[in-house]
Motif scaffolding. Sequence first.
Motif, PDB file in Angstrom:
ATOM      1  N   VAL A   1     -35.526   5.222  26.125  1.00 19.11           N
ATOM      2  CA  VAL A   1     -35.340   4.886  24.000  1.00 19.11           C
ATOM      3  C   VAL A   1     -33.736   4.575  24.207  1.00 19.11           C
ATOM      4  O   VAL A   1     -32.939   4.743  25.128  1.00 19.11           O
ATOM      5  N   LYS A   2     -33.471   4.171  23.494  1.00 16.21           N
ATOM      6  CA  LYS A   2     -31.594   3.698  22.913  1.00 16.21           C
ATOM      7  C   LYS A   2     -31.116   5.174  23.413  1.00 16.21           C
ATOM      8  O   LYS A   2     -31.124   6.599  22.129  1.00 16.21           O
ATOM      9  N   SER A   3     -30.032   4.906  23.507  1.00 13.19           N
ATOM     10  CA  SER A   3     -28.509   6.257  23.261  1.00 13.19           C
ATOM     11  C   SER A   3     -27.477   5.425  22.834  1.00 13.19           C
ATOM     12  O   SER A   3     -26.004   5.747  23.504  1.00 13.19           O
ATOM     13  N   VAL A   4     -26.861   5.104  21.304  1.00 15.01           N
ATOM     14  CA  VAL A   4     -26.451   4.430  21.355  1.00 15.01           C
ATOM     15  C   VAL A   4     -25.568   4.749  20.089  1.00 15.01           C
ATOM     16  O   VAL A   4     -26.161   5.923  19.072  1.00 15.01           O
ATOM     17  N   GLY A   5     -24.275   5.913  20.067  1.00 17.60           N
ATOM     18  CA  GLY A   5     -23.566   6.860  19.210  1.00 17.60           C
ATOM     19  C   GLY A   5     -22.562   5.440  18.602  1.00 17.60           C
ATOM     20  O   GLY A   5     -22.756   4.395  18.379  1.00 17.60           O
ATOM     21  N   SER A   6     -21.925   6.286  17.862  1.00 13.96           N
ATOM     22  CA  SER A   6     -20.818   5.260  16.588  1.00 13.96           C
ATOM     23  C   SER A   6     -19.758   5.130  18.042  1.00 13.96           C
ATOM     24  O   SER A   6     -19.028   4.243  17.065  1.00 13.96           O
ATOM     25  N   ALA A   7     -19.468   5.052  19.095  1.00 11.01           N
ATOM     26  CA  ALA A   7     -18.366   4.343  19.699  1.00 11.01           C
ATOM     27  C   ALA A   7     -18.941   2.542  19.875  1.00 11.01           C
ATOM     28  O   ALA A   7     -18.198   1.716  19.338  1.00 11.01           O
ATOM     29  N   ALA A   8     -20.332   2.404  19.432  1.00 10.18           N
ATOM     30  CA  ALA A   8     -21.141   1.005  19.176  1.00 10.18           C
ATOM     31  C   ALA A   8     -20.445   0.901  17.606  1.00 10.18           C
ATOM     32  O   ALA A   8     -20.280  -0.672  18.123  1.00 10.18           O
ATOM     33  N   ALA A   9     -20.138   1.907  16.811  1.00 12.19           N
ATOM     34  CA  ALA A   9     -19.568   0.770  15.736  1.00 12.19           C
ATOM     35  C   ALA A   9     -17.450   1.031  15.764  1.00 12.19           C
ATOM     36  O   ALA A   9     -17.354   0.605  14.325  1.00 12.19           O
ATOM     37  N   SER A  10     -17.304   1.676  16.617  1.00  8.25           N
ATOM     38  CA  SER A  10     -16.543   1.860  16.227  1.00  8.25           C
ATOM     39  C   SER A  10     -14.713   0.916  15.966  1.00  8.25           C
ATOM     40  O   SER A  10     -13.987   0.995  17.632  1.00  8.25           O
ATOM     41  N   ASN A  11     -14.371   0.473  15.296  1.00 13.72           N
ATOM     42  CA  ASN A  11     -13.784  -1.122  15.347  1.00 13.72           C
ATOM     43  C   ASN A  11     -12.974  -1.240  13.446  1.00 13.72           C
ATOM     44  O   ASN A  11     -13.619  -0.392  12.328  1.00 13.72           O
TER      45      ASN A  11
END
Length: 149
Positions: free
Chosen positions: A89-99
């Motif tokens: 499963v995915k493990s995508v936290g807020s870092a993926a949208a930190s811009n």
Amino acid sequence: MQLATAWGADVIGLAGQANHAWLRDHGVTPVDYRPDAEKAVREALQGRQPAALFDCSGAGYVDLALSLGIPADRINTIADFTAVAKYKVKSVGSAAASNADVLAELAGLIDAGKLEFPVAGSYPLSDVKAAYDDLDAGHTHGKIVLIPW
């Protein structure tokens, strides 16, 4: 949860009773944490098939999502890394949208009153241990803020 409801999703939120009113006020159908959570979620779904799960606490919710028929590529957990390895499963936290663009969009939604950013507690940096103790106790309603002075 707030973004999902703003984008038109029907959201079911597993939470303790103390958070149910807040969830309802934000367009979420609350379901109480309990041993038979799958039964309660199925009742809340009213025969509909869930599309995705975002897991912030671990505690077997990836297994719950899979038992509800949610495909592994539609499950994201930021807490159950064993499930990430086991089920892919995915493990995508807020870092993926930190811009800057995402931050500007979120700030605009907060400014417009369309997104709440609850703060559970504020602590001076000199009291960082108390902040972590509060966070470690679990079930905080909002963010823990450290003030650098």
